[in-house]
Design an enzyme around this catalytic site. Structure first.
Site, PDB file in Angstrom:
ATOM      1  N   ASP A 162       0.870  -1.182   0.000  1.00  0.00           N
ATOM      2  CA  ASP A 162       0.000   0.000   0.000  1.00  0.00           C
ATOM      3  C   ASP A 162       0.908   1.234   0.000  1.00  0.00           C
ATOM      4  O   ASP A 162       2.130   1.131  -0.202  1.00  0.00           O
ATOM      5  CB  ASP A 162      -1.011  -0.027   1.155  1.00  0.00           C
ATOM      6  CG  ASP A 162      -0.391   0.272   2.515  1.00  0.00           C
ATOM      7  OD1 ASP A 162       0.857   0.422   2.606  1.00  0.00           O
ATOM      8  OD2 ASP A 162      -1.150   0.354   3.496  1.00  0.00           O
ATOM      9  N   THR A 186       3.140  -1.259   8.775  1.00  0.00           N
ATOM     10  CA  THR A 186       3.585  -2.143   9.862  1.00  0.00           C
ATOM     11  C   THR A 186       3.723  -3.599   9.446  1.00  0.00           C
ATOM     12  O   THR A 186       4.318  -4.390  10.198  1.00  0.00           O
ATOM     13  CB  THR A 186       2.561  -2.113  11.010  1.00  0.00           C
ATOM     14  OG1 THR A 186       1.287  -2.542  10.467  1.00  0.00           O
ATOM     15  CG2 THR A 186       2.421  -0.721  11.606  1.00  0.00           C
TER      16      THR A 186
HETATM   17  C1  RB5 Z   1      -1.533   3.036   6.067  1.00  0.00           C
HETATM   18  O1  RB5 Z   1      -1.336   4.320   6.514  1.00  0.00           O
HETATM   19  C2  RB5 Z   1      -1.281   2.044   7.177  1.00  0.00           C
HETATM   20  O2  RB5 Z   1      -2.377   1.968   7.996  1.00  0.00           O
HETATM   21  C3  RB5 Z   1      -0.970   0.693   6.605  1.00  0.00           C
HETATM   22  O3  RB5 Z   1       0.122   0.798   5.742  1.00  0.00           O
HETATM   23  C4  RB5 Z   1      -0.586  -0.420   7.545  1.00  0.00           C
HETATM   24  O4  RB5 Z   1       0.354  -0.021   8.472  1.00  0.00           O
HETATM   25  C5  RB5 Z   1      -1.665  -1.188   8.148  1.00  0.00           C
HETATM   26  O5  RB5 Z   1      -1.459  -2.191   8.819  1.00  0.00           O
END
Ligand code: RB5
Length: 151
Positions: free
Chosen positions: A10, A69
């Protein structure tokens, strides 16, 4: 041994994913890049499903998912039948989750792990092989939960 690996991320880590992609390709692996690229944004469950689908279908042997994360990606990917996704932040776990858990997706946090550690992690994950034996019985029990306990 070279493998076919599906990768996705993402907006928490497109550069991180691209650097790992180049590293894995440099080791002789083939990467199916499911995106995204810098400047784009996506909700992580969508990419988790896309990569997980390629692993379950056999188009890719393994998957690597990157978000901030690694946790959201692992939660989403583990909802797909046949997926064993592990969110790891150091090399030992990344290797052992292949050898003992037969994990087929590694999830990494681009905001948690340094890129050089992540390179070693993906290399160990991709090169390690499931040991089977007593571990097969335990992985089969995970599959049994998946098959028999959908409410
Ligand atoms: C996106 O900002 C964040 O929430 C995503 O990358 C991730 O850490 C979700 O677990």
């Amino acid at each position: 041994m070279s493998k076919v690996i599906a990768m996705g991320c993402d907006h928490g880590g497109p550069e991180f994913k691209n650097e790992l992609k180049a590293y894995l390709e440099g080791l002789g692996n083939t990467v199916i890049d499911c995106g995204i690229q810098p400047g784009e944004a996506v909700d992580y469950p969508e990419k988790a499903f896309e990569v997980a689908s390629k692993v379950v279908s056999g188009e890719a042997e393994l998957g690597i998912l990157v978000c901030g994360t690694g946790i959201g990606m692992s939660m989403a990917a583990n909802k797909v039948k046949g997926i064993r996704a592990a969110a790891c932040s150091e090399v030992y776990s990344a290797k052992l989750t292949r050898i003992h858990n037969n994990a087929n997706i590694l999830c990494l946090g681009a905001r948690v792990i340094g890129i050089e550690t992540a390179k070693l992690m993906v290399e160990e994950f991709v090169n390690a092989e499931f040991e089977g034996g007593r571990h097969q019985r335990r992985v089969d029990l995970i599959t049994k939960i998946e098959q028999e306990n959908s409410l």
